[in-house]
Design a protein around this motif. Structure first.
Motif, PDB file in Angstrom:
ATOM      1  N   UNK A  65       0.842  -1.216   0.000  1.00  0.00           N
ATOM      2  CA  UNK A  65       0.000   0.000   0.000  1.00  0.00           C
ATOM      3  C   UNK A  65       0.868   1.254   0.000  1.00  0.00           C
ATOM      4  N   UNK A  66       1.928   1.198   0.788  1.00  0.00           N
ATOM      5  CA  UNK A  66       2.821   2.357   0.898  1.00  0.00           C
ATOM      6  C   UNK A  66       3.464   2.652  -0.458  1.00  0.00           C
ATOM      7  N   UNK A  67       3.860   1.581  -1.177  1.00  0.00           N
ATOM      8  CA  UNK A  67       4.469   1.757  -2.497  1.00  0.00           C
ATOM      9  C   UNK A  67       3.485   2.414  -3.463  1.00  0.00           C
ATOM     10  N   UNK A  68       2.234   1.949  -3.449  1.00  0.00           N
ATOM     11  CA  UNK A  68       1.218   2.554  -4.329  1.00  0.00           C
ATOM     12  C   UNK A  68       0.975   4.021  -3.963  1.00  0.00           C
ATOM     13  N   UNK A  69       1.002   4.319  -2.647  1.00  0.00           N
ATOM     14  CA  UNK A  69       0.846   5.703  -2.179  1.00  0.00           C
ATOM     15  C   UNK A  69       1.989   6.576  -2.700  1.00  0.00           C
ATOM     16  N   UNK A  70       3.224   6.062  -2.648  1.00  0.00           N
ATOM     17  CA  UNK A  70       4.382   6.836  -3.122  1.00  0.00           C
ATOM     18  C   UNK A  70       4.288   7.083  -4.627  1.00  0.00           C
ATOM     19  N   UNK A  71       3.836   6.062  -5.382  1.00  0.00           N
ATOM     20  CA  UNK A  71       3.680   6.255  -6.825  1.00  0.00           C
ATOM     21  C   UNK A  71       2.645   7.354  -7.101  1.00  0.00           C
ATOM     22  N   UNK A  72       1.546   7.329  -6.359  1.00  0.00           N
ATOM     23  CA  UNK A  72       0.511   8.339  -6.550  1.00  0.00           C
ATOM     24  C   UNK A  72       0.973   9.736  -6.224  1.00  0.00           C
ATOM     25  N   UNK A  73       2.018   9.868  -5.399  1.00  0.00           N
ATOM     26  CA  UNK A  73       2.545  11.181  -5.027  1.00  0.00           C
ATOM     27  C   UNK A  73       3.826  11.530  -5.786  1.00  0.00           C
ATOM     28  N   UNK A  74       4.093  10.795  -6.908  1.00  0.00           N
ATOM     29  CA  UNK A  74       5.187  11.165  -7.812  1.00  0.00           C
ATOM     30  C   UNK A  74       6.553  10.638  -7.431  1.00  0.00           C
TER      31      UNK A  74
END
Length: 519
Positions: free
Chosen positions: A227-236
């Motif tokens: 989840x954290x990885x997907x969150x980081x991708x969403x924030x560039x």
């Protein structure tokens, strides 16, 4: 004797508490199912299946506990419930038994049934009832408030969800449930992400992942990391997201991490890698991940000129989207119903507040009215008592009249009386003249001044002088000249003074007559 009574009362209270939260000794198979329900729910269901053959031979309490263990195991396995008839029987049984611990647990699973049946409002109310009954059981309360937080977040009530999560954290920390604490931090990160607070979300994802790694919860730790990885991708932060996704996939399968890599490679214009990770994401069961994967595959096929593949992926994308739309319509209906219930509740509470405010105003007005009436009654009672005491005096009326006439005649011949009859302006009177008048009046009417003060303890100098002038028969116009006030002011002084003494409003003539009769 008193000590013995207190001791017996203490024993009774301890006994009552023991009866209310007693622990039952169950047969070995039920104890085994109880253990597996937490550790391995599949084995718990198999164990309970073996008990079913002899279920009728068990006591009612043992049967009810077996039913609740089955619901618990199914809840752990994410098997959705479709009816509340069985759990209602269990709740009624534990209510009759007075077993708070089991009742709170039964209410917890009853709320889970309502959650599975898409009735979030009833689920929330039942979770709150479970928390109220089981207020002394920290582990259960941690789970209750965690579920409440999820339901509130589902209804997009993020403020209430965050409050429930903080309450869950308190209970999980108190009972040292590290996994519960970590999941609470993860859920907080989700809410901060939805509320566009990426810095706070980053902090709580980090805390959740590090705590799970520290305590050895490897599988859920990598779930948080995906989840954290997907969150980081969403924030560039694509490179950090890729590193995290690689780490997750090195230890376990995760369709979310595969999708994170697929989106990253598509953005980098590396279609082969993006396609490979999309196919890996399709190996999972999450329908939302499938839709995203088919969308990426369709775009890759179009960019490579593969029209047939693009049409196939577009068809799959539409089919999955249609399934999600049907689910979303159902969820939207549930949310609309919840919002309608919420608006009805707010409207009812608003009406209730108005009724309570009106009742409070009426109560205060009634108290003020009663207080005034009581005050007036007491004043009148005091006046009547004083008049009665005078009537019961040993001195007869004729003797009093004779004595009063003698004193009055002597007063009317005194120098101070003649002086007041002669002067026409206030500057002709000194403080000493007023003192002499009061002393002379005390000799003629010994109780007149004291009664004035008893009826009005806050009697002013101006009011006293006005009363004295009335008592010796001075007219209103002359009084206004002697006290340097207008005639209307003299009238106002007398009527206000009468109101203070008796609690009643009146006119000038009644007030003058009252003072003349006062002795």
């Amino acid at each position: 004797m008193k000590k013995t009574a207190y001791f017996l009362l203490l024993l009774l209270l301890i006994g009552a508490c023991g009866c209310r939260n007693r622990k039952t000794s169950y047969p070995p198979l039920i104890r085994q199912a109880e253990y597996w329900a937490e550790a391995c729910p599949d084995s718990a269901i198999a164990c309970l299946d073996s008990i079913d053959a002899s279920l009728q031979e068990l006591t009612e309490e043992e049967r009810m506990y077996c039913h609740m263990l089955r619901i618990k195991a199914e809840d752990k396995l994410y098997i959705p419930h479709t009816s509340d008839s069985l759990i209602n029987r269990i709740v009624r049984f534990y209510e009759q038994q007075g077993d708070d611990r089991r009742l709170a647990e039964a209410l917890y699973y009853k709320a889970g049934v309502y959650r599975d049946c898409n009735e979030p409002s009833r689920a929330i109310r039942t979770y709150l009832s479970a928390a109220e009954v089981g207020c002394n059981y920290d582990t259960l309360n941690g789970r209750i408030y965690g579920q409440l937080a999820a339901l509130y977040a589902y209804q997009k009530a993020y403020h209430e969800s965050m409050k429930a999560l903080r309450q869950a954290l308190v209970y999980n920390i108190r009972c040292k449930n590290d996994k519960g604490v970590a999941y609470g931090w993860r859920d907080m990160a989700r809410i901060f992400d939805r509320q566009y607070s990426p810095d706070s979300a980053e902090v709580y994802y980090s805390k959740a992942y590090n705590l799970m790694k520290e305590k050895g919860f490897t599988r859920p730790a990598y779930g948080v990391l995906s989840e954290w990885a997907d969150f980081k991708y969403g924030n560039g932060r694509t490179e950090q997201a890729k590193d995290m996704a690689y780490e997750v996939l090195a230890h376990r399968f995760s369709s979310l991490s595969a999708l994170t890599l697929a989106k990253s490679y598509q953005a980098e214009n590396r279609p082969d890698s993006a396609e490979a990770y999309c196919r890996k994401a399709l190996q999972g069961t999450d329908i939302y991940h499938h839709r995203t994967a088919y969308g990426i595959l369709k775009e890759i096929a179009l960019s490579q000129g593969k029209q047939e593949d693009a049409h196939r992926y577009a068809r799959c994308y539409r089919e999955v989207s249609d399934s999600i739309s049907r689910m979303t319509r159902t969820e939207a209906t549930v949310r609309i119903n919840h919002e309608a219930e919420k608006l009805d509740l707010l409207s009812h509470m608003k009406r209730l507040r108005h009724i309570l405010a009106l009742a409070l105003i009426i109560l205060v007005a009634g108290m003020i009215y009663m207080g005034r009436n009581i005050h007036i009654f007491h004043k009148k009672q005091r006046l009547n008592k004083e008049l009665t005491l005078e009537e019961n005096s040993q001195v007869t009326l004729s003797e009093k009249q004779q004595s009063l006439e003698e004193r009055l005649e002597a007063f009317q011949q005194s120098a101070i009386y003649l002086h007041f009859c002669r002067v026409t302006q206030s500057r002709e009177l000194s403080e000493d003249h007023w003192r002499q008048l009061v002393n002379a009046l005390n000799k003629v009417y010994p109780t007149f001044i004291s009664k004035l003060y008893s009826l009005n303890p806050k009697l002013t100098e101006l009011e006293l002088r006005t009363c004295c002038l009335i008592k010796i028969g001075i007219s209103t116009n002359r009084i206004s000249a002697l006290i340097a006030h207008s005639p209307s002011a003299v009238n106002s002084i007398l009527t206000r003074l009468y109101h203070k003494m008796t609690g009643e409003k009146t006119n000038m003539s009644v007030a003058r007559e009252f003072l003349k009769r006062l002795e």
